[in-house]
Design a protein around this motif. Structure first.
Motif, PDB file in Angstrom:
ATOM      1  N   PHE A 175       0.842  -1.200   0.000  1.00 57.02           N
ATOM      2  CA  PHE A 175       0.000   0.000   0.000  1.00 57.02           C
ATOM      3  C   PHE A 175       0.879   1.251   0.000  1.00 57.02           C
ATOM      4  O   PHE A 175       0.686   2.165  -0.804  1.00 57.02           O
ATOM      5  N   ILE A 176       1.850   1.269   0.912  1.00 54.53           N
ATOM      6  CA  ILE A 176       2.720   2.440   1.017  1.00 54.53           C
ATOM      7  C   ILE A 176       3.488   2.654  -0.280  1.00 54.53           C
ATOM      8  O   ILE A 176       3.512   3.751  -0.842  1.00 54.53           O
ATOM      9  N   ILE A 218       3.068   1.342  -3.446  1.00 57.98           N
ATOM     10  CA  ILE A 218       2.283   1.583  -4.660  1.00 57.98           C
ATOM     11  C   ILE A 218       1.698   2.994  -4.650  1.00 57.98           C
ATOM     12  O   ILE A 218       1.766   3.714  -5.641  1.00 57.98           O
ATOM     13  N   ASN A 219       1.157   3.408  -3.499  1.00 58.67           N
ATOM     14  CA  ASN A 219       0.573   4.742  -3.447  1.00 58.67           C
ATOM     15  C   ASN A 219       1.630   5.832  -3.531  1.00 58.67           C
ATOM     16  O   ASN A 219       1.382   6.894  -4.105  1.00 58.67           O
ATOM     17  N   LEU A 220       2.789   5.545  -2.962  1.00 58.61           N
ATOM     18  CA  LEU A 220       3.880   6.524  -3.048  1.00 58.61           C
ATOM     19  C   LEU A 220       4.290   6.725  -4.506  1.00 58.61           C
ATOM     20  O   LEU A 220       4.433   7.858  -4.971  1.00 58.61           O
ATOM     21  N   ASN A 267       2.589   6.284  -7.191  1.00 63.77           N
ATOM     22  CA  ASN A 267       1.574   6.983  -7.972  1.00 63.77           C
ATOM     23  C   ASN A 267       1.167   8.297  -7.329  1.00 63.77           C
ATOM     24  O   ASN A 267      -0.016   8.626  -7.284  1.00 63.77           O
ATOM     25  N   SER A 268       2.116   9.018  -6.780  1.00 62.89           N
ATOM     26  CA  SER A 268       1.780  10.310  -6.206  1.00 62.89           C
ATOM     27  C   SER A 268       2.816  11.329  -6.632  1.00 62.89           C
ATOM     28  O   SER A 268       3.772  11.006  -7.341  1.00 62.89           O
ATOM     29  N   ILE A 295      12.506   5.578   3.426  1.00 63.12           N
ATOM     30  CA  ILE A 295      11.277   4.769   3.441  1.00 63.12           C
ATOM     31  C   ILE A 295      11.628   3.312   3.166  1.00 63.12           C
ATOM     32  O   ILE A 295      11.135   2.391   3.829  1.00 63.12           O
TER      33      ILE A 295
END
Lengths: 252, 355
Positions: B204-205, B207-209, B211-212, B245
Motif C-alpha cells: 500500500f505504502i 504503490i501509493n507513493l 503513484n503520487s 522509506i
C-alpha cells in the motif's frame, strides 16, 4: 525594468575563459536569440544563467531580483525554465507525468497525503491533470499523454521538453537549440509554436540556435558570441549584416 | 484517455493485493485442513519477511534507480531495535500483541533513521560506488551489533562494547543484548496473518507513493538528474526520502523476523551481504521497478530451494546463474530485441484470433 539583466559575467575552466565579460539585457516579452559558432560558450552561458555553473564574477538579475550564484532549483523557482540541447526528458515516465513533474512546486500535497490518499490528493491531482492537459494541448501532445516519453518521435520530444519547462510557470524561458535535428517542416512548425508561446503566455524567450532561418524568422534581437566574447548585439537584421559576424561564421 | 490510464494503474495494484490475499486464503485453508508440511508452515513467516524486503528494496533499486547492497543492514537494525523494545517493555506493556505492534513502529523508525544517517553521505555516490559503500555499511551495522552489550537493571540501561560483565548490572539486572549471542527470549508474536497484513501495508505504502507527486519526483530524479533539478525538484531531499522509506520498511521486515525466532543473533547468514544480495536477486528477477514481480520472485526463490532440497548445497550457485541470466535477458540489446519481436508476434496472434 528588464526581465533579464546580465552584467560582466565571467567563468573560466582551467586557463580557458569560456565566457568572458558577457552582458545582455532582455526586456519583458522579447524573443531574443543567442548565436555563435560551435564552442563559443552559448550553452555555458545557459548553464550560468540556470545555476548549473557558478560564475567567477559578474551579476545576473531576473526582473530586478539578483539570482547570481543561486542553486538551480532556486533559480527555477525564481522563474527561469530551460530546455536542453540533447533532450533530457524523464524517459520512463508518461508524457503527462513529465509535465506533472514540472508542476511539482506549484501544486502541492504532502507525501503522507499522497500515501494515504487523503482528499487533498484527489483534489490537487485533478487540478494537476487539468493543467497538464491544457499545456499538452498547446503543443498538440494531448492525444499522446499516455505514451512513454521515450516513445515519442524526436520533434514531439522537443515540444514536450518545452511544455515541461513552461509547466514550472516561468517568466523567462531558455531554449537550447530547439530546432536541432528537425526537418524544415518541423522547424517551421516550431517557429509558430515559439511565437505562440510568447504571445499566449507573455513569455520572455532567450534561445540558442544554429538554424539561421529560424533565428532571422522569429528573433527580434540577437547576441553573437565568439570565443566567449560578445561579438555583436542588437536588432536581428543589423547583427546578421555585421561584417564581423559574417566572418566569424564563414571565416575570412 | 486519462481515466483509462488511472484505471490501468489502479487495476494493476488491485491485482497485486488480490494475489496476496488469495495466497493467504489458500494457505489458511491448507493449514486448517492439515495439508501442509511442518517444514512449509515454518517457512511462512520468513516468506513474508522476504517479500517485504524485496518490495522495499525495489523502491531504492527500481523507483529511485540506485543500487543498494546494504538492505540486510537495515533489516538488522529493525530486528534488534524491535526485539530490544519488546524485551525492555515486557513489564510496561504486558500484552504481547500490543508490544509487537509498537515494536514494529520502533523498528521501522530506527531503520528509517539509519537510512537517513547513512543516506546523507552515501547518496552522493552513484552506481557501483554506491553499491560498494552500502555493502560496507551493511557489514558495519552487523559487526557493531555483534559487539554490543546492553543490560537493564533498576537504575536504567547500561551499554558496553566489551563484554556482559563490564555492564556492571545491579541486583536483578538482565542482559538484553548479549554481544554475539544476541537477544534471547523474544516472544513468538509473528504469525502468517500478521506477516500478510504487513505485506499489504508495505505494498500500500509503496504503490501509493509511486503513484503520487512524491513518487513522480523520485522517478524524475532516477530518469534525469539535471532535468529534475531544472524543473525545481530537490534531488537530495527525494533521494533521501526514498532511501529512508525503503530502509524503514526493511526494518519492519526485521522486526517480523526477530519475533519469529527464540534467539536473534547477527550472523553473516541472516544479516550479512549474502542476504543483501539475495534480496537484490528477488528484485532483479521480478523486474527492476516491478512491485508485483518482486513479490512473486521472492516467494518462488524462497520456496524453490526448499522444494529442491537435494540441490540445497547449490543454492548460491543457482542464484548466481539466475542473476546472470536475468540480467542478460533484461538488459542486453539482443535480448530486448528478441523480447520485442516475441511481443509483436504474440500481439499479432491475439489480433488475428480476435478477428
Amino acid at each position: 525594468m528588464a526581465m533579464l539583466e546580465v552584467k560582466d559575467l565571467n567563468i573560466s575552466f582551467g586557463g580557458l575563459k569560456a565566457v568572458d565579460r558577457f552582458n545582455i539585457t532582455i526586456e519583458k516579452g522579447e524573443l531574443y536569440g543567442l548565436i555563435g559558432p560551435n564552442g563559443a560558450g552559448k550553452t555555458t552561458t545557459f548553464n550560468l544563467l540556470t545555476g548549473v555553473y557558478k560564475p567567477d564574477s559578474g551579476s545576473i538579475s531576473l526582473n530586478g531580483k539578483d539570482i547570481t550564484g543561486k542553486r538551480t532549483i532556486d533559480i527555477n523557482q525564481a522563474g527561469v525554465a530551460r530546455t536542453f540541447q540533447n533532450i533530457r526528458l524523464f524517459k520512463n515516465l508518461s508524457v503527462l507525468d513529465n509535465v506533472k513533474v514540472g508542476l511539482h512546486n506549484n501544486y502541492k500535497y504532502s507525501t503522507i497525503e499522497g500515501i494515504f490518499r487523503m482528499p487533498r490528493y484527489y483534489k490537487v491531482e485533478k487540478e494537476m491533470n487539468k493543467r497538464a492537459m491544457e499545456l499538452l494541448k498547446v503543443f498538440g501532445l494531448d492525444g499522446e499523454n499516455n505514451f512513454k516519453a521515450s516513445n515519442l518521435p524526436y520533434g514531439k520530444q522537443r515540444k514536450l521538453e518545452i511544455a515541461r519547462a513552461l509547466s514550472t510557470n516561468p517568466m523567462l524561458l531558455l531554449l537550447d537549440e530547439p530546432a536541432a535535428g528537425m526537418n524544415p517542416n518541423e522547424t517551421a512548425e516550431l517557429m509558430e509554436t515559439i511565437r505562440f508561446v510568447r504571445d499566449k503566455f507573455g513569455m520572455t524567450i532567450l534561445l540558442i540556435e544554429h538554424d539561421m532561418k529560424l533565428v532571422s524568422g522569429i528573433c527580434e534581437k540577437l547576441t553573437v558570441l565568439n570565443f566567449g566574447h560578445v561579438l555583436a548585439q542588437g536588432k536581428t537584421t543589423e547583427v546578421l549584416n555585421n561584417p564581423q559576424v559574417i566572418s566569424a561564421y564563414l571565416g575570412d | 484517455m486519462d481515466r483509462k490510464k488511472m484505471k490501468k494503474s489502479t487495476r494493476s495494484s488491485l491485482i497485486t493485493y488480490a494475489m496476496v490475499i488469495a495466497v493467504y486464503i489458500i494457505v489458511e485453508i491448507m493449514l486448517n485442513t492439515g495439508n501442509i508440511t511442518s517444514l512449509m508452515s515454518g517457512l511462512l513467516v520468513p516468506l513474508c519477511v522476504y517479500v517485504i524486503l524485496a518490495v522495499s528494496l525495489n523502491l531504492t533499486v527500481g523507483i529511485l534507480g540506485e543500487l543498494s547492497l546494504g538492505h540486510a543492514g537495515f533489516m538488522c537494525v529493525g530486528a534488534f531495535s524491535g526485539a530490544f523494545f519488546t524485551k525492555v517493555m515486557a513489564q510496561a506493556i504486558p500484552s504481547v500483541g500490543l508490544r509487537f505492534f509498537f515494536a514494529i513502529l520502533v523498528g521501522a523508525a530506527m531503520a528509517g533513521l539509519f537510512g537517513i544517517i547513512i543516506g546523507v553521505p552515501v547518496l552522493r555516490l552513484k552506481g557501483d560506488y554506491l553499491a560498494i559503500v552500502t555493502l560496507a555499511f551493511g557489514e558495519i551495522i552487523k559487526n557493531i551489533v555483534n559487539v554490543l552489550y546492553v543490560g537493564k537493571d533498576s537504575t536504567g540501561l547500561h551499554f558496553s562494547t566489551k563484554d556482559a560483565v563490564s555492564l556492571k548490572l545491579g541486583e536483578g539486572g538482565e542482559v538484553i543484548i548479549n554481544g554475539a549471542q544476541g537477544i534471547t527470549g523474544t516472544p513468538h508474536a509473528a504469525t502468517f496473518t500478521i506477516g500478510i497484513i504487513l505485506i499489504i501495508i508495505t505494498l500500500f505504502i509503496i504503490i501509493n507513493l509511486v503513484n503520487s507527486r512524491t513518487g513522480r519526483a523520485i522517478m524524475a530524479v532516477r530518469d534525469n538528474l539535471i532535468a529534475a533539478e531544472s524543473v525545481g525538484i530537490n534531488i537530495t531531499q527525494y533521494k533521501l526520502l526514498a532511501f529512508a522509506i525503503s530502509a524503514g520498511l526493511a526494518g519492519v521486515a526485521g522486526v517480523l523476523y526477530a519475533h519469529n525466532l527464540s534467539t536473534l543473533t547477527a550472523l553473516p547468514k541472516n544479516f550479512g551481504y549474502n542476504m543483501s544480495i539475495m534480496i537484490l536477486v528477488f528484485v532483479v528477477l521480478g523486474g527492476i521497478g516491478n512491485i508485483r514481480g518482486s513479490v512473486i520472485s521472492a516467494v518462488i526463490l524462497t520456496l524453490l530451494p526448499e522444494l529442491l532440497r537435494g540441490l540445497n548445497n547449490y543454492r548460491m550457485l543457482m542464484y548466481a546463474i539466475v542473476l546472470i541470466v536475468m540480467m542478460i535477458f533484461n538488459s542486453s540489446p539482443k535480448a530486448i530485441e528478441f523480447r520485442a519481436r516475441m511481443m509483436e508476434k504474440f500481439n499479432g496472434f491475439k489480433k488475428k484470433g480476435a478477428a
